[in-house]
Design a protein around this motif. Structure first.
Motif, PDB file in Angstrom:
ATOM      1  N   TYR A 210       0.842  -1.208   0.000  1.00  0.00           N
ATOM      2  CA  TYR A 210       0.000   0.000   0.000  1.00  0.00           C
ATOM      3  C   TYR A 210       0.871   1.250   0.000  1.00  0.00           C
ATOM      4  O   TYR A 210       0.599   2.215  -0.706  1.00  0.00           O
ATOM      5  CB  TYR A 210      -0.939   0.076   1.208  1.00  0.00           C
ATOM      6  N   HIS A 211       1.926   1.198   0.841  1.00  0.00           N
ATOM      7  CA  HIS A 211       2.825   2.351   0.896  1.00  0.00           C
ATOM      8  C   HIS A 211       3.458   2.606  -0.465  1.00  0.00           C
ATOM      9  O   HIS A 211       3.563   3.744  -0.902  1.00  0.00           O
ATOM     10  CB  HIS A 211       3.916   2.117   1.946  1.00  0.00           C
ATOM     11  N   THR A 212       3.868   1.520  -1.141  1.00  0.00           N
ATOM     12  CA  THR A 212       4.487   1.682  -2.464  1.00  0.00           C
ATOM     13  C   THR A 212       3.498   2.319  -3.427  1.00  0.00           C
ATOM     14  O   THR A 212       3.857   3.173  -4.231  1.00  0.00           O
ATOM     15  CB  THR A 212       4.896   0.297  -3.013  1.00  0.00           C
ATOM     16  N   LEU A 213       2.226   1.893  -3.335  1.00  0.00           N
ATOM     17  CA  LEU A 213       1.235   2.404  -4.271  1.00  0.00           C
ATOM     18  C   LEU A 213       0.886   3.858  -4.001  1.00  0.00           C
ATOM     19  O   LEU A 213       0.670   4.627  -4.930  1.00  0.00           O
ATOM     20  CB  LEU A 213      -0.046   1.569  -4.157  1.00  0.00           C
ATOM     21  N   LEU A 214       0.800   4.234  -2.724  1.00  0.00           N
ATOM     22  CA  LEU A 214       0.224   5.544  -2.418  1.00  0.00           C
ATOM     23  C   LEU A 214       1.198   6.576  -1.870  1.00  0.00           C
ATOM     24  O   LEU A 214       1.213   7.710  -2.332  1.00  0.00           O
ATOM     25  CB  LEU A 214      -0.928   5.374  -1.421  1.00  0.00           C
ATOM     26  N   THR A 215       1.989   6.200  -0.863  1.00  0.00           N
ATOM     27  CA  THR A 215       2.635   7.212  -0.029  1.00  0.00           C
ATOM     28  C   THR A 215       3.461   8.231  -0.820  1.00  0.00           C
ATOM     29  O   THR A 215       3.374   9.422  -0.561  1.00  0.00           O
ATOM     30  CB  THR A 215       3.493   6.534   1.049  1.00  0.00           C
ATOM     31  N   ASP A 216       4.238   7.750  -1.772  1.00  0.00           N
ATOM     32  CA  ASP A 216       5.035   8.715  -2.536  1.00  0.00           C
ATOM     33  C   ASP A 216       4.441   8.993  -3.912  1.00  0.00           C
ATOM     34  O   ASP A 216       5.064   9.656  -4.739  1.00  0.00           O
ATOM     35  CB  ASP A 216       6.475   8.209  -2.687  1.00  0.00           C
ATOM     36  N   ASN A 217       3.248   8.496  -4.117  1.00  0.00           N
ATOM     37  CA  ASN A 217       2.575   8.698  -5.394  1.00  0.00           C
ATOM     38  C   ASN A 217       2.294  10.185  -5.609  1.00  0.00           C
ATOM     39  O   ASN A 217       1.705  10.849  -4.747  1.00  0.00           O
ATOM     40  CB  ASN A 217       1.283   7.884  -5.369  1.00  0.00           C
ATOM     41  N   ARG A 218       2.687  10.697  -6.775  1.00  0.00           N
ATOM     42  CA  ARG A 218       2.585  12.139  -7.014  1.00  0.00           C
ATOM     43  C   ARG A 218       1.129  12.610  -6.988  1.00  0.00           C
ATOM     44  O   ARG A 218       0.789  13.619  -6.373  1.00  0.00           O
ATOM     45  CB  ARG A 218       3.241  12.453  -8.358  1.00  0.00           C
ATOM     46  N   ILE A 219       0.269  11.839  -7.658  1.00  0.00           N
ATOM     47  CA  ILE A 219      -1.145  12.243  -7.723  1.00  0.00           C
ATOM     48  C   ILE A 219      -1.765  12.204  -6.329  1.00  0.00           C
ATOM     49  O   ILE A 219      -2.490  13.104  -5.919  1.00  0.00           O
ATOM     50  CB  ILE A 219      -1.923  11.321  -8.676  1.00  0.00           C
ATOM     51  N   TRP A 220      -1.448  11.137  -5.597  1.00  0.00           N
ATOM     52  CA  TRP A 220      -1.988  10.979  -4.241  1.00  0.00           C
ATOM     53  C   TRP A 220      -1.594  12.168  -3.372  1.00  0.00           C
ATOM     54  O   TRP A 220      -2.419  12.734  -2.656  1.00  0.00           O
ATOM     55  CB  TRP A 220      -1.456   9.667  -3.656  1.00  0.00           C
ATOM     56  N   LYS A 221      -0.329  12.572  -3.467  1.00  0.00           N
ATOM     57  CA  LYS A 221       0.123  13.687  -2.638  1.00  0.00           C
ATOM     58  C   LYS A 221      -0.502  15.004  -3.095  1.00  0.00           C
ATOM     59  O   LYS A 221      -0.866  15.842  -2.275  1.00  0.00           O
ATOM     60  CB  LYS A 221       1.653  13.782  -2.667  1.00  0.00           C
ATOM     61  N   GLN A 222      -0.648  15.163  -4.417  1.00  0.00           N
ATOM     62  CA  GLN A 222      -1.273  16.397  -4.905  1.00  0.00           C
ATOM     63  C   GLN A 222      -2.709  16.511  -4.404  1.00  0.00           C
ATOM     64  O   GLN A 222      -3.194  17.612  -4.146  1.00  0.00           O
ATOM     65  CB  GLN A 222      -1.262  16.415  -6.439  1.00  0.00           C
ATOM     66  N   ARG A 223      -3.361  15.368  -4.264  1.00  0.00           N
ATOM     67  CA  ARG A 223      -4.754  15.412  -3.838  1.00  0.00           C
ATOM     68  C   ARG A 223      -4.909  15.542  -2.323  1.00  0.00           C
ATOM     69  O   ARG A 223      -5.972  15.949  -1.859  1.00  0.00           O
ATOM     70  CB  ARG A 223      -5.495  14.149  -4.304  1.00  0.00           C
ATOM     71  N   LEU A 224      -3.906  15.129  -1.559  1.00  0.00           N
ATOM     72  CA  LEU A 224      -4.083  15.063  -0.100  1.00  0.00           C
ATOM     73  C   LEU A 224      -3.308  16.101   0.705  1.00  0.00           C
ATOM     74  O   LEU A 224      -3.785  16.567   1.736  1.00  0.00           O
ATOM     75  CB  LEU A 224      -3.708  13.668   0.414  1.00  0.00           C
ATOM     76  N   VAL A 225      -2.112  16.434   0.249  1.00  0.00           N
ATOM     77  CA  VAL A 225      -1.274  17.328   1.059  1.00  0.00           C
ATOM     78  C   VAL A 225      -1.924  18.712   1.115  1.00  0.00           C
ATOM     79  O   VAL A 225      -2.373  19.242   0.089  1.00  0.00           O
ATOM     80  CB  VAL A 225       0.155  17.401   0.486  1.00  0.00           C
ATOM     81  N   ASN A 226      -1.996  19.268   2.312  1.00  0.00           N
ATOM     82  CA  ASN A 226      -2.587  20.595   2.559  1.00  0.00           C
ATOM     83  C   ASN A 226      -4.076  20.695   2.258  1.00  0.00           C
ATOM     84  O   ASN A 226      -4.597  21.775   2.042  1.00  0.00           O
ATOM     85  CB  ASN A 226      -1.853  21.680   1.761  1.00  0.00           C
TER      86      ASN A 226
END
Lengths: 417, 205
Positions: A210-226
């Motif tokens: 799961y971490h490999t799929l999401l944690t550093d995923n660019r799209i995931w971070k763009q959608r969640l960070v801040n």
């Protein structure tokens, strides 16, 4: 000068990202949310009213149906409240079984949450992965209670029965040949504890996926960070509990601070966020799964070497063993009184809160001394979290509303009750 | 644990003084009762005094005492019960306030003190018809749009007053009086405290 007005959008109640039956009236300025007004109650079944006309024991299955993705935790809070009012001692083995299944439930809940959250935000594969692991834990539920979801396994005074010595097996059918079935049954040869231990051994690998799929995923971070940032002060003002509060950096976990069951005897850590945004809440919940895995391991080790009763021997609350009912007069009377009138809970009031996967789930029970509750209030964590929707979504884009719903871990069974 | 509760009780007596009408400790929990007139001020003290430090409102709910059969004597029909939590001190407190008018129950709103009270007060209004003075948005929350009555009051039947069905003649959903009869599988019984106690029975015989 053209007349500029805000656009009002009706989101839900049948929107796939609305997690059930959330209806939201969104006031939009372009794509920016000016105001969010959640309309809830579309799943209101009046549990608290129904409970008033049922005996104390009959209400246990209602608790499963509140937060229908963390069933046993709901039962736990209810049983704690009844036990506290009735002054019942629970055997130690039952406390460990409860701890074990609370953590199994926490992983179940968080797996569903991360799968659906990722699905909402656009990562399809996660849901397929997490539902694969959920299957094993649901099997554990089934082995112990006979039901995959609505277990009714915790009872006032302990748990319904001891852990089974064997797991149910898959059978050869038109769709599964002998070779497939043999492979599927491989980790089901031993007891439930063996099965769960095998799961705890496999789980960290899955978790790393799961971490490999999401944690550093660019799209995931763009959608969640801040997205949906909540400061610790605001989080307390808004009545946040659980991962929502910890995501904002407040170290508060009832399992550590006001321990119940066997949590004071097991070792685990509380993950805490820094920024209070959706990404931090994601990381907190992810880490909680690994900690739950640790707790399950410790409970398994304890349960293996410590046999004993799993139900209180106070037969005013817990039914006597069936064999005894058939040979012993007093046991028969107890059985009859329990099954016809139910538990008589002394007059009083209590609040029992537990660290539910979603936050603090509490039962406030008032008894006037009868065999039914006088008033039962269910404190659902999601209710307070959803109430903060307006504040969290304000100023964000429409698409971020979906992220915030996902990050709040909304389940309507508990919010509407 | 009890040393901590003693400390909490002392702090309550010191800071609230006569505002506490009744202080009880049972089952490891402390509860206080305050008068409706003091409610807002007392809760502000509970939040703002560092020694008490109740920074979170965990729960707020209405209670209808009209059918209560126990020893406890409620002063009025409707009460609002608040559960507070202090994160720095790690203790909890239950505050009960009775609405003075049974026909038109009004209690001050605590939404300005703890924003989390907003929906809880809406819920208590919806289910019990308790009004919260100072609440800016007191709408129904859990019941249906256009619902009549307050369903959690003890005089409201479990089966409700109306049922909804699709009427093929009218071509729309209609409301009609309920057609199901209320039934009670297990009657509500209260027994004296010594009921079923073998020793007690032997004494009487």
């Amino acid at each position: 000068m053209p007349d500029i007005r805000n656009f009002t959008l009706n989101f839900g109640p049948q929107h796939p990202a609305a997690h059930g039956v959330l209806r939201m009236i969104l006031e939009l300025d372009g794509e920016q949310v000016e105001r969010a007004d959640p309309h809830i109650g579309l799943l209101h079944r009046g549990t608290e009213k129904l409970v008033e006309s049922r005996s104390w024991l009959q209400s246990v299955p209602y608790m499963d149906r509140l937060d229908y993705v963390s069933m046993m935790c709901n039962e736990h809070a209810y049983c704690l409240a009844v036990e506290k009012l009735a002054g019942v001692e629970v055997p130690e083995r039952a406390l460990y079984i409860r701890t074990l299944f609370d953590e199994v439930t926490r992983i179940l809940n968080h797996l569903l949450w991360v799968g659906c959250h990722a699905l909402d935000v656009g990562a399809m594969t996660m849901a397929l992965y997490t539902f694969r692991e959920r299957e094993d834990l649901m099997d554990a539920y089934e082995a112990v209670s006979g039901a995959r979801m609505h277990a009714a396994y915790y009872r006032p005074g302990g748990v319904y029965r001891d852990l089974p010595d064997q797991m149910p097996q898959y059978e050869v059918s038109r769709w599964k040949n002998a070779k497939t079935v043999k492979a599927m049954n491989e980790n089901r040869q031993g007891s439930l504890l063996d099965f769960l231990e095998d799961f705890t051994r496999r789980f960290p690998t899955y978790h790393a996926e799961y971490h490999t799929l999401l944690t550093d995923n660019r799209i995931w971070k763009q959608r969640l960070v801040n997205i949906g940032v909540v400061s610790p002060e605001r989080a307390k003002q808004l009545g946040f509990t659980g991962a929502m509060l910890r995501g904002s950096g407040v170290e508060w976990d009832l399992r550590k601070k006001q321990p119940y069951a066997a949590y004071d005897k097991v070792d685990f850590d509380i993950p805490v966020g820094v920024n209070g945004d959706s990404y931090d809440r994601y990381l907190v919940r992810m880490e909680e799964m690994l900690q739950s895995n640790r707790v399950i391991r410790q409970c398994i080790d304890w349960l293996r070497v410590n046999p004993g009763p799993v139900m209180s021997d106070n037969h005013k609350v817990a039914p006597p063993p069936k064999a005894e009912v058939k040979s012993n007069m007093e046991a028969l009377i107890h059985h009859f009184k329990l099954c016809s009138e139910g538990i008589h809970v002394p007059e009083g009031e209590t609040y029992a809160g537990i660290e539910h996967p979603k936050g603090e789930f509490g039962i406030y029970a008032i008894s006037d001394g009868a065999n039914k509750p006088y008033r039962l209030k269910i404190r659902a964590p999601g209710f307070a979290h959803l109430a903060a929707m307006d504040e969290m979504a304000r100023g964000h884009m429409l698409a971020d509303v979906v992220t915030i719903i996902g990050s709040q871990d909304i389940v309507f069974g508990e919010i509407d009750r | 644990m009890s040393a901590k509760l003693e400390k909490l009780k002392q702090a309550l007596e010191q800071h609230l003084g006569a505002q506490v009408k009744k202080l009880t400790q049972a089952l490891g929990e402390v509860s206080i009762e305050v008068a409706a007139a003091d409610y807002g001020a007392a809760l502000r003290v509970l939040r703002d005094t560092a020694e008490l430090g109740f920074d979170e409102l965990i729960d707020l709910c209405g209670v209808d005492y009209s059918d209560y059969a126990g020893e406890y004597r409620a002063e009025h029909r409707f009460a609002v019960v608040t559960h507070l939590l202090s994160i720095p001190n790690n203790w909890r407190l239950r505050v009960r306030v009775f609405a003075e008018n049974d026909e038109f129950p009004v209690v001050a709103s605590v939404t300005p003190l703890w924003n989390s009270a907003n929906w809880y007060e809406r819920e208590a209004f919806d289910l019990f018809g308790i009004l919260f003075d100072g609440h800016e948005d007191l709408r129904r929350i859990l019941t249906d749009y256009g619902f009549v009555g307050h369903p959690f009051r003890k005089d409201f039947p479990v089966s409700g007053h109306v049922e909804m069905r699709y009427d093929p003649d009218a071509g729309r959903v209609i409301y009609q009086p309920v057609s199901i009869a209320a039934r009670e599988n297990i009657p509500r019984v209260r027994r004296e405290a010594s009921y079923g106690d073998v020793q007690e029975g032997a004494k009487r015989a």
